[in-house]
Design an enzyme around this catalytic site. Structure first.
Site, mmCIF file in Angstrom:
data_model
loop_
_atom_site.group_PDB
_atom_site.id
_atom_site.type_symbol
_atom_site.label_atom_id
_atom_site.label_comp_id
_atom_site.label_asym_id
_atom_site.label_seq_id
_atom_site.Cartn_x
_atom_site.Cartn_y
_atom_site.Cartn_z
ATOM 1 N N THR A 88 0.843 -1.192 0.000
ATOM 2 C CA THR A 88 0.000 0.000 0.000
ATOM 3 C C THR A 88 0.874 1.237 0.000
ATOM 4 O O THR A 88 2.107 1.161 0.047
ATOM 5 C CB THR A 88 -0.977 0.003 1.204
ATOM 6 O OG1 THR A 88 -1.984 1.005 0.978
ATOM 7 C CG2 THR A 88 -0.254 0.298 2.503
ATOM 8 N N HIS A 90 1.531 5.195 1.704
ATOM 9 C CA HIS A 90 1.288 6.170 2.758
ATOM 10 C C HIS A 90 1.897 7.494 2.313
ATOM 11 O O HIS A 90 2.984 7.519 1.721
ATOM 12 C CB HIS A 90 1.950 5.757 4.078
ATOM 13 C CG HIS A 90 1.476 4.438 4.604
ATOM 14 N ND1 HIS A 90 0.161 4.155 4.842
ATOM 15 C CD2 HIS A 90 2.170 3.319 4.942
ATOM 16 C CE1 HIS A 90 0.050 2.923 5.308
ATOM 17 N NE2 HIS A 90 1.254 2.394 5.373
ATOM 18 N N CYS A 186 -3.271 -3.172 -1.887
ATOM 19 C CA CYS A 186 -3.724 -4.280 -1.040
ATOM 20 C C CYS A 186 -4.028 -5.536 -1.855
ATOM 21 O O CYS A 186 -4.771 -6.417 -1.397
ATOM 22 C CB CYS A 186 -4.944 -3.878 -0.205
ATOM 23 S SG CYS A 186 -4.617 -2.452 0.863
#
Length: 248
Positions: A88, A90, A186
């Site tokens: 993923t 961030h 994901c």
């Protein structure tokens, strides 16, 4: 019981938050039985990071050197994390929440298991979104929180050691969603990533405001008496945590 809240202001490197999380986990583990020290209080760390892609324990095989180089060419960093889940992103505009809790001791009289804990995080995210007028859902075959079966707004990935939690959730507030175009977020083919901003919500106080709302909702869900803000100076050093006299 009060839930402590440490918010890291501005954009911070992933490594900084990770190191603080490690210190909090170490302090909590060191205070568990057979230690004679008081149990460390429950703490939630919230932050937003400089751009970084992270992998989870389900990323098998690990990304190749070429794949990592491709991700770094976007201007983001890369790090293999110990949380559950898959790759993923961030970065700015995304709320990252790391609750450091003892699922046996911080939930008096009952304790909870890891599945119940993940469900608790998802319910807390949904309660937070509802405060901004955004309806959401969970899906039985895909963890996290969704606004439709096709659009995911929050990722969930946790780690557990001796019933002590780390890592947590990543909720998109006003994230640049273009970062997600470089990965299958994901591991979910054919799905989209969304944010509060994309859903038509402009949060005046940004990530920090949403973080306060989330932590307040989590405190209520845990049955805590309230939330108290702390600073980095309140976090035990690695030496202090390891010297607390407990099993690790």
């Amino acid at each position: 019981m009060l839930l402590r809240h440490l918010h890291l202001h501005g954009l911070v490197p992933y490594a900084v938050a990770s190191a603080l999380q490690t210190r909090l986990v170490a302090a909590l583990l060191a205070s568990k039985s057979p230690s004679t020290q008081p149990l460390s209080p429950p703490t939630v760390l919230t932050a937003q990071f400089h751009p970084i892609y992270t992998t989870g324990r389900r990323d098998l095989p690990s990304p190749s050197a070429e794949q990592v180089a491709h991700l770094r060419a976007t201007g983001a960093d890369f790090f293999p994390a110990s949380r559950g889940g898959l790759t993923t992103f961030h970065g700015p505009g995304q709320l990252v929440v790391y609750p450091i809790l003892d699922l046996r001791q911080h939930f008096p009289g009952r304790g909870i298991g890891v599945r119940e804990y993940v469900a608790l995080l998802e319910r807390t995210v949904r309660a937070t979104l509802s405060r901004y007028g955004v309806a959401s859902m969970t899906l039985c075959d895909a963890p996290g929180v969704w606004v439709t079966p096709e659009r995911k707004i929050c990722a969930v990935g946790v780690h557990m050691r001796r019933h002590v939690t780390s890592h947590g959730i990543a909720l998109n507030v006003d994230t640049d969603l273009g970062w997600f175009e470089h990965i299958v977020a994901c591991g979910l083919e054919g799905k989209e990533t969304t944010s509060l901003k994309r859903e038509g919500v402009a949060v005046k106080g940004g990530v920090e405001e949403v973080g306060r709302v989330f932590v307040g909702e989590l405190a209520g869900a845990m049955g805590a008496e309230g939330v108290t803000a702390i600073g980095i100076e309140d976090i035990p050093t690695a030496e202090g945590a390891s010297g607390a006299g407990g099993a690790r």
